[in-house]
Design a protein around this motif. Structure first.
Motif, PDB file in Angstrom:
ATOM      1  N   LYS A  38      -1.136   9.576  -8.719  1.00  0.00           N
ATOM      2  CA  LYS A  38      -0.810   8.224  -8.283  1.00  0.00           C
ATOM      3  C   LYS A  38      -0.375   7.330  -9.430  1.00  0.00           C
ATOM      4  CE  LYS A  38      -1.890   8.578  -3.924  1.00  0.00           C
ATOM      5  NZ  LYS A  38      -0.978   8.352  -2.867  1.00  0.00           N
ATOM      6  N   LYS A  39      -0.968   7.452 -10.569  1.00  0.00           N
ATOM      7  CA  LYS A  39      -0.694   6.536 -11.662  1.00  0.00           C
ATOM      8  C   LYS A  39       0.204   7.136 -12.745  1.00  0.00           C
ATOM      9  CE  LYS A  39      -3.310   3.054 -10.500  1.00  0.00           C
ATOM     10  NZ  LYS A  39      -2.780   1.766 -10.252  1.00  0.00           N
ATOM     11  N   LEU A  40      -0.161   8.254 -13.230  1.00  0.00           N
ATOM     12  CA  LEU A  40       0.536   8.811 -14.385  1.00  0.00           C
ATOM     13  C   LEU A  40       1.828   9.526 -14.014  1.00  0.00           C
ATOM     14  CD1 LEU A  40      -0.092   8.681 -17.328  1.00  0.00           C
ATOM     15  CD2 LEU A  40      -1.273  10.862 -17.172  1.00  0.00           C
ATOM     16  N   LEU A  41       1.836  10.295 -12.953  1.00  0.00           N
ATOM     17  CA  LEU A  41       3.020  11.063 -12.569  1.00  0.00           C
ATOM     18  C   LEU A  41       4.221  10.172 -12.244  1.00  0.00           C
ATOM     19  CD1 LEU A  41       3.924  13.958 -12.315  1.00  0.00           C
ATOM     20  CD2 LEU A  41       3.329  13.891  -9.901  1.00  0.00           C
ATOM     21  N   PRO A  42       4.066   9.037 -11.507  1.00  0.00           N
ATOM     22  CA  PRO A  42       5.235   8.183 -11.290  1.00  0.00           C
ATOM     23  C   PRO A  42       5.783   7.604 -12.592  1.00  0.00           C
ATOM     24  CG  PRO A  42       3.546   7.653  -9.677  1.00  0.00           C
ATOM     25  CD  PRO A  42       2.944   8.612 -10.655  1.00  0.00           C
ATOM     26  N   ASN A  43       4.893   7.233 -13.500  1.00  0.00           N
ATOM     27  CA  ASN A  43       5.362   6.718 -14.791  1.00  0.00           C
ATOM     28  C   ASN A  43       6.116   7.801 -15.568  1.00  0.00           C
ATOM     29  OD1 ASN A  43       4.365   4.171 -14.335  1.00  0.00           O
ATOM     30  ND2 ASN A  43       2.428   4.532 -15.435  1.00  0.00           N
ATOM     31  N   ILE A  44       5.592   9.007 -15.559  1.00  0.00           N
ATOM     32  CA  ILE A  44       6.250  10.115 -16.251  1.00  0.00           C
ATOM     33  C   ILE A  44       7.598  10.404 -15.602  1.00  0.00           C
ATOM     34  CG2 ILE A  44       6.120  12.598 -16.690  1.00  0.00           C
ATOM     35  CD1 ILE A  44       3.099  12.249 -17.068  1.00  0.00           C
TER      36      ILE A  44
END
Length: 186
Positions: A38-44
């Protein structure tokens, strides 16, 4: 102790973790997975998309720059070829003008030479006529003086002097013409 370990070993499999640890591990994994998802994968993914777009844009700019550079190079080569053709044409024109100028200078030199020769001949003819007239006058005067001494009387009459001198010179010219004819027939 060995007996105690042996009895526990039969009851528990050392390769299987205990159930409470397995549940806690699965819950922790799910929390980390959800957090990463939810948090890290979209940013990556966002950073990777931006990077992909930047790389794609850079490649497009590089391709456009290469196309432009190729066009500039072709224009330069065309201009260079035109300049070479123009230089060859100017060289040819200069050679033709040089040949024409040399021919013109030769003809001008020839014309001036002919004028100088003609002027020289005219001057020679004029000098010869003056010399002949002076010589005729001097020879006439000498002939009159000599004839006056031979005859014993003065030949001061100018008409008589002129006729005597003319006859004398005419007879000399006739003799000179006869000598030239005789030499020509030999």
């Amino acid at each position: 102790m060995n007996a105690l370990l042996a009895s526990e070993g039969e009851l528990e499999n050392p390769l299987l973790p205990p159930i409470p640890e397995l549940v806690i591990g699965l819950i922790a994994f799910a929390i980390v997975f959800l957090f990463l998802g939810k948090k890290l994968l979209p940013n990556i993914n966002k950073v990777l998309d931006e990077r992909r777009a930047a790389i794609q844009g850079g490649m497009e700019k590089a391709a456009a720059a290469q196309t432009e550079a190729q066009q500039v190079l072709e224009d330069y080569r065309a201009q260079l070829a035109d300049a070479r053709h123009e230089a060859a044409r100017l060289r040819q024109e200069a050679q033709e003008q040089g040949v024409a100028l040399i021919a013109e200078m030769r003809s001008e030199g020839q014309r001036q030479r002919e004028e100088i020769i003609a002027a020289g001949h005219a001057q020679i003819d004029a000098d010869r006529k003056v010399a002949a007239a002076t010589l005729r006058q001097d020879v006439g005067q000498l002939a009159i003086d000599l004839a006056g001494r031979i005859v014993g009387e003065s030949l001061t009459d100018s008409a008589r002097q002129s006729r005597t001198v003319d006859r004398f010179l005419d007879s000399l010219e006739d003799k000179a013409t006869d000598v030239k004819k005789a030499e020509a027939t030999r």
